[in-house]
Scaffold this motif. Structure first.
Motif, short mmCIF file in Angstrom:
data_model
loop_
_atom_site.label_atom_id
_atom_site.label_comp_id
_atom_site.label_asym_id
_atom_site.label_seq_id
_atom_site.Cartn_x
_atom_site.Cartn_y
_atom_site.Cartn_z
N CYS A 274 0.91 -1.01 -0.10
CA CYS A 274 -0.19 0.09 0.10
C CYS A 274 0.94 1.17 -0.08
O CYS A 274 1.50 1.75 0.92
CB CYS A 274 -0.71 0.08 1.26
N CYS B 227 -6.52 4.75 5.03
CA CYS B 227 -6.48 3.22 5.21
C CYS B 227 -5.61 3.12 6.53
O CYS B 227 -4.98 4.03 6.79
CB CYS B 227 -6.31 2.40 4.18
N CYS C 189 -3.34 0.61 6.72
CA CYS C 189 -2.31 -0.50 6.16
C CYS C 189 -0.94 -0.15 6.93
O CYS C 189 -0.18 -0.90 7.56
CB CYS C 189 -2.12 -0.36 4.57
N LYS D 207 -6.31 2.69 -8.03
CA LYS D 207 -6.51 2.90 -6.75
C LYS D 207 -6.70 4.54 -6.57
O LYS D 207 -7.72 4.82 -5.78
CB LYS D 207 -5.48 2.57 -5.59
ZN LIG Z 1 -3.81 0.95 2.51
#
Ligand SMILES: [Zn+2]
Length: 313
Positions: A159, A170, A172, A206
């Motif tokens: 990520c 997020c 991650c 993304k």
């Molecule tokens: Zn992420």
């Protein structure tokens, strides 16, 4: 990175210093419903992997890791295993390549026991540490050292935004750090680092999904609007890498039941003996962690649409 790293502890039980600091391991969910069995049956056969190189990495947190780089037979990407513990050994890396493979070649690709030091000449014996490897003379396979299972494992998908660009969309990066912190504390563990950015859709797609999220879509809807699956990741490479490292029984750090099924493999070649929940730091009431409306929506969608085992805050 692995903030709060302490000395090696054999146990994950809370210490007096931090009662709720670390979620306790649990038995994994049963995952034997007809739907679960169907998901398992649909998994493809495991890919072939080969560890190409391994190197010791001293980290900024007073712990050492051994970074393993893998090639495989299904894509051209360089997938990785971040290994905590000198004695977790890759079968494909350590296998002897011919009876007369020079020790310097073995040390250069990382197939050595113990530690390297200037002047060392034998890859298979570290006289300073009193360690020696033994091989099957016919096959060249490494012998001995029975696995010490189950081992902490985390399967992490790349990520870029969360790990490098400080994204609060997020968690991650936070989960990656937490996995490293716990493995550093145990002195043993493996983070398999898979090159499948953006739940498998790639960084460019993304970024488009992020714009759709800013336009009101949730993380699942955004992927579907771009004609991608909600989650396009696969974990067969992780299963093969765990098996290459001799880890047939693991304590998997995850909230995602589908990931447990996927990582175990189509014939349950790897077994998840325990599950270690990944609770966002911001939910633990100990300060810190990511706070943003984006990460709130990201976690809510994981719970409501993707079946993650996390009590919503
Ligand atoms: Zn992420």
């Amino acid at each position: 990175m692995f903030d709060g790293l302490t000395t090696v502890s054999p146990s994950l039980r809370p210490t007096s210093r931090g009662g709720s600091e670390t979620p306790l391991p649990q038995l994994p969910p049963a995952l034997n419903s007809p739907e679960d069995c169907q998901k398992r049956a649909q998994l493809p056969p495991l890919p072939q992997v080969e560890c190409i190189a391994r190197a010791r990495i001293p980290t900024t947190n007073d712990t050492e890791i051994y970074l393993h780089l893998y090639a495989n037979d299904i894509d051209q990407k360089e997938h990785l295993a971040i290994v905590f513990g000198e004695n977790i050994r890759s079968k494909t890396l350590f296998r002897q390549r011919g009876a007369n493979e020079p020790s310097q070649d073995r040390m250069t690709r990382g197939a050595y026991v113990g530690k390297l030091y200037p002047g060392r000449t034998d890859a298979n014996e570290d006289t300073k540490m009193g360690l020696k490897l033994v091989f099957d003379e016919t096959t060249g396979e490494l012998l001995g050292e029975p696995a010490c299972d189950p081992t902490l494992a985390r399967i992490h998908s790349e990520c870029y935004t969360g790990e490098t660009a400080w994204s609060a969309r997020c968690d991650c990066g936070e989960q990656f750090d937490e996995a490293g912190r716990l493995m550093g504390r145990e002195g043993r563990g493996v983070i398999v680092y898979l090159r499948q950015e953006g739940r498998g859709i790639g960084l460019g797609e993304k970024l488009k999904a992020y714009n759709l999220q800013d336009l009101g879509a949730d993380t699942v809807q955004a992927n579907l609007l771009l004609r991608h699956p909600a989650d396009g990741r696969s974990f067969g490479l992780a299963t093969s890498i765990l098996l290459d490292l001799g880890l047939e029984e693991i304590k998997l750090m995850t909230n995602n039941p589908d990931k447990i099924i996927a990582v175990e493999g189509n014939e349950r070649q790897v077994r998840v003996i325990e599950r270690v929940p990944m609770v966002p730091l911001a939910w633990r009431g100990l300060g810190g962690g990511i706070k943003s409306k984006e990460v709130d929506g990201y976690l809510r969608t994981k719970i409501e649409k993707m079946g993650h085992m996390l009590d919503q805050k």
